[in-house]
Design an enzyme around this catalytic site. Sequence first.
Site, PDB file in Angstrom:
ATOM      1  N   GLU A  35      69.503 -25.129  60.122  1.00  0.00           N
ATOM      2  CA  GLU A  35      68.957 -26.302  59.426  1.00  0.00           C
ATOM      3  C   GLU A  35      68.204 -27.238  60.354  1.00  0.00           C
ATOM      4  O   GLU A  35      67.347 -28.005  59.941  1.00  0.00           O
ATOM      5  CB  GLU A  35      70.111 -27.052  58.733  1.00  0.00           C
ATOM      6  N   ASP A  95      73.490 -25.604  57.106  1.00  0.00           N
ATOM      7  CA  ASP A  95      74.770 -26.316  57.000  1.00  0.00           C
ATOM      8  C   ASP A  95      75.592 -25.821  55.816  1.00  0.00           C
ATOM      9  O   ASP A  95      75.049 -25.388  54.801  1.00  0.00           O
ATOM     10  CB  ASP A  95      74.532 -27.826  56.847  1.00  0.00           C
ATOM     11  N   TYR A 141      77.583 -34.407  65.423  1.00  0.00           N
ATOM     12  CA  TYR A 141      76.634 -34.739  64.358  1.00  0.00           C
ATOM     13  C   TYR A 141      77.078 -35.993  63.581  1.00  0.00           C
ATOM     14  O   TYR A 141      78.218 -36.053  63.091  1.00  0.00           O
ATOM     15  CB  TYR A 141      76.558 -33.535  63.419  1.00  0.00           C
TER      16      TYR A 141
END
Length: 853
Positions: free
Chosen positions: A7, A102, A318
């Site tokens: 992604e 993801d 993240y």
Amino acid sequence: MDLIITEKDNAARRIAAILSGESAEVERQNGVNVYRWGGKRCIGLSGHVVAVDFPSEYSDWRDVEPVELIGAAVEKTPTQENIVRTVRLLARDANRVTIATDYDREGELIGKEAYEIVRDVNDGAEIDRVRFSSITDGEVHSAFDDPDEIDFDLAAAGEARQIIDLVWGAALTRFLSLSARQLGDDFISVGRVQTPTLKLIVDREREIEAFDPEAYWEIFANLVKGEESFDAQYFYRDEDGNEAERVWDGQRAEAVYETLREASEARVESVSRRTRTDAPPAPFNTTQFIRAASSIGYSAKRAMSIAEDLYTAGYITYPRTDNTVYPEDLDPRELLDAFTGNRTFGEDAETLLEREEITPTEGDEETTDHPPIHPTEELPTKGELSDAEWEVYELVVRRFFATVADSARWEHLKVVLEVGEHRLKANGKRLVEPGYHAVYPYFSTNENVVPDVEEGESLALTEIRIEDKETQPPRRYGQSRLIETMEEMGIGTKSTRHNTIEKLYDRGYIENDSPRPTKLATAVVEAGEEYADRVVSEAMTAQLEDDMQAIAAGEKDLDEVAGESREMLERVFDDLMESREEIGDHLQKSLKADKTLGPCPESGHDLLVRRSRRGSYFVGCDGYPDCEYTLPLPNTGKPLILEATCEEHDLRHVKMLAGRGTFVHGCPQCKADEADEEEDRVIGACPECGEGSIPPSSRDGEDPAATAEDGQPVEADGGELAIKQLRNGSRLVGCTRYPDCDYSLPLPRRGDIEITDERCEEHGLPELLVHSGDEPWELGCPICNYREYQERENDSGTDLESIEGVGAKTAEKLAAAGVESVSDLQDAEAETVANEVEGISADRVRKWQAKAG
DNA sequence: GCAAGGTC
């Protein structure tokens, strides 16, 4: 060849490293990173690289009736050309393609988009899908050992959302914009997420406006035991038998107060002690991270932007996640170990490691998308980060520490005292076991000390106070509270909620922090409530979520859901179209009200804040061109109309929003009048055209006075420098021959300026003192002052980090490629920079260039 | 030029 598609670039790099055993090499194709090892290639997308839109024949707002959009086709077109091109190129030669986007619904859709790009150029390759919720050795290997297939139903659920959002959003946005004749930059937008968010703010404002304050009284006493004293508060039992402190009857409050004043001592009626366990907080998801960052002074946008930089640099995980449960393969001991020996965190990490058991806390939400936000094992030094980045990094580290630390323990002590028939109470609390507070100093640990007393004991009663108070209206939402509420309502996502709030600011719907709605916002919400209740309510999202569930479960299909939604919108438009003019009028009136200051002294029309063709703001009359009355506004910042109103002119006060340089201008009429009354104060000869001035041709080029000139010597015309007050509120040292000579030096807006007897040796001008507050500020010679100011500006003005979106780490990378200042960046070719600096795309460089102006 | 959702 095997192709892996992720992604984002960051995930591609890490997955390539894991699968290749660190041997993967990066090469750039079309400005996109491609990781290669053996017969494998790995490329990262940038989220959605295609977007939904209507065919081009629908793009002119004036040619197309908004209602026609409901039945219009919806197409997908590439938005990230370079990435799409590179994926195609690699896909042609691939035998097998693995989608590793993801592990959530949007990831499935992004994966399906990649699938379609691949299939377009290669119909033979095997395409499979892997899922993992954190990019670690174990998870990645086991996912790739046992690949799965794309879940097309789940992807279709995401597509339903795309279509419904576009159709409702575009049709209603165009309808409102056209009916209010607001085309161009100032269109009036509506959407499934932004409008319910706006309604939250509008509803709160309605509560505040409708609020009727009620008076009450509170009574306090000070009690003395030996050397110690403490405060206690009067209370009584209300009708329901609950303890109440607020006395609603003034006469009764006065009577209690008098009785207490006459007493000299209080008897301890009861003492109760209890200990309370204060459990450490759960791991950070995006919302809780934003909340914590906001408590140390960062806006939602700023906090996220810094977190993204820290993530890109590899220091934290993240930052966009809903998860509040650490994955099983996160070993807290191992991660704590990475901090031992560190100057800032070493001691805390070592203390935490000394315990036998380490059990991290868990929140309620466990998802598959990403782990909760936590630091990685790679530590930055303080010098590598800006102050703000370090503060946010420290917050993330300390939150991780807190989640593996022990509970704290508080001891609560409640003392009830009696004075005749009246009761007083004191609540004491002491932190007896600091627990996680020792490593996480962001929560208050204030103690309230009440000394040890015993039942039956008598204490001296002193200092009886009565305070008259009023009930307060509810408070406006702060940005982080708003984001939490959105999350509770189920609207928006971890990645978009903070952007939605930003969008409301940009669209002129909310102002100030904490956000307050404009009249336009109220009108938009009202129109929504009356004609399209779905789009102002979270019910639309709730319904959509149900439908998406059904699509993902294979119970409904995409066309069916989108069709039902379109029919619903048709019915909304049946009513809307009948009231088009009424809605448009109301919106236009509200837009005007947002700009209105008060009556024009010449024509009695409204005075409005307007914008000149050159972009500067001023106050002009709504009766223009019949009435040409105007007032100037300061030339820095964006005006915000305050509620405060000038009593003399009946005009609202104006605040100028300019980031750190924000200030209140006040009543523009008063400011103009003050300037008209203020005499210019001469302080010396003009260096440009005055007695003894030096012709520019022979002057030092560094002299700030050497503004653009044609190089011709200037005749000395006897110009003098004077302190001037301008009608727009600013103050400067300027030439008395203005506008023939426009030499000027800036002065501060506030404070009284004193002209001292001391003179600057270099320029012969008097030193100036500014009186505002306690200590006068020695501004000195205005020429020297301006020169110093410019030097400071030059130092910081070239700083790449002054561009929004460029963090310390990125600035460092750019500098390594020879781009050291803002002007370097502006001169550089975006493609060249992108090719020289790893992980930076040409598009991103162009965005920075645009921001740098 | 509209939305919301990814990412930067």
